[in-house]
Write an enzyme that holds these catalytic residues in place. Structure first.
Site, short mmCIF file in Angstrom:
data_model
loop_
_atom_site.label_atom_id
_atom_site.label_comp_id
_atom_site.label_asym_id
_atom_site.label_seq_id
_atom_site.Cartn_x
_atom_site.Cartn_y
_atom_site.Cartn_z
CG ASP A 67 -38.11 -3.62 35.19
OD1 ASP A 67 -37.60 -3.97 34.11
OD2 ASP A 67 -39.27 -3.21 35.28
CD GLU A 143 -46.88 -3.56 40.31
OE1 GLU A 143 -47.76 -2.92 39.70
OE2 GLU A 143 -46.57 -4.73 40.01
#
Ligand code: F6R
Length: 240
Positions: A67, A143
């Site tokens: 990421d 998430e």
């Protein structure tokens, strides 16, 4: 899932490094999936030490990071590209042209994400994916949510992740609120996965990793569906 509890952070880092070193010896041209964050720093140090001692080489390794903050330039000192150079790539004999981090400045993040996943596939797929765990159970920046993405995509960061990551920034307002991240499918396609967790703050997620359930509200639990995962934590993360 193979589960290992180590006495402390240093032992966890050495155990992790051992697994990567074995792969490097068996398959010198392997494709590594790499993570940033505090957790793997000790393991990267150990790998750099082994590389300097001539025990392992990264010469033929290709890497893909999980990421990158968005929008953030690669030369920003809080970017994950900067982190990787600083904590690993500058200290080993890897060819930096073969190291990849999602583009934090991509004009079209969706297209960039598709191209990133396609590049991983074209490289033969990830042999070993390194992962940390967010205190809320996130992996990469997937998430807790009802629906998770399969491929690499642009996402918002939760309040708690922004708070957790603000320790690296001068003030909380400086923490980017978005990131480009590999999706659950990009991660699950790896042939093997090495998950590291250290410290009391990870106790909640370790408990969730060890029961017999999965939930998108703790994305790390989906790794229980993968056939080749090693989870290494230290005693603090295990006992809380
Ligand atoms: C980092 C990443 C994150 C971290 C996680 C744990 O590339 O994808 O999911 O692994 O936030 O961070 P630390 O290790 O700082 O506790």
């Amino acid at each position: 899932m193979k589960f290992i509890v180590c006495e402390n952070y240093e032992d966890m880092s050495r155990e992790g490094a051992k697994i990567i070193a074995e792969l490097l010896k068996k398959k010198p041209e392997c494709v590594l999936g790499l993570a940033t964050g505090s957790t793997p720093v000790g393991m990267y140090k150990e790998l750099a030490r082994m590389n300097k001692a001539g025990k392992i080489t990264f010469k033929n390794v290709t890497s893909y990071n999980l990421d990158e903050y968005y929008p953030l330039a690669p030369d920003h000192d809080q970017s994950y590209r900067y982190f990787m150079n600083h904590n690993l790539f500058d200290h080993v004999d890897i060819d930096k042209a073969k190291t990849h981090v999602p583009d934090g400045l991509a004009k079209d993040p969706a297209a960039m994400g598709k191209a990133y996943d396609a590049a991983i596939d074209a490289a033969g797929g990830i042999d070993l994916q390194v992962l940390g765990l967010g205190p809320n159970g996130h992996i990469a920046f997937n998430e807790p949510e009802e629906n998770l993405y399969v491929g690499t995509h642009l996402t918002g960061l939760t309040e708690s992740t922004i708070r957790a990551n603000s320790r690296f920034f001068e003030k909380i307002e400086d923490v980017p609120t978005q990131a480009v991240t590999m999706g659950m499918g990009s991660i699950m396609k790896a042939r093997s996965i090495l998950v590291l967790a250290s410290g009391k703050a990870k106790h909640y997620v370790i408990e969730k990793m060890l029961d017999d359930r999965i939930t998108t509200q703790v994305p790390g639990t989906l790794l229980k569906l993968h056939p080749n995962v090693v989870l290494i934590c230290d005693r603090e993360a295990y006992e809380g």
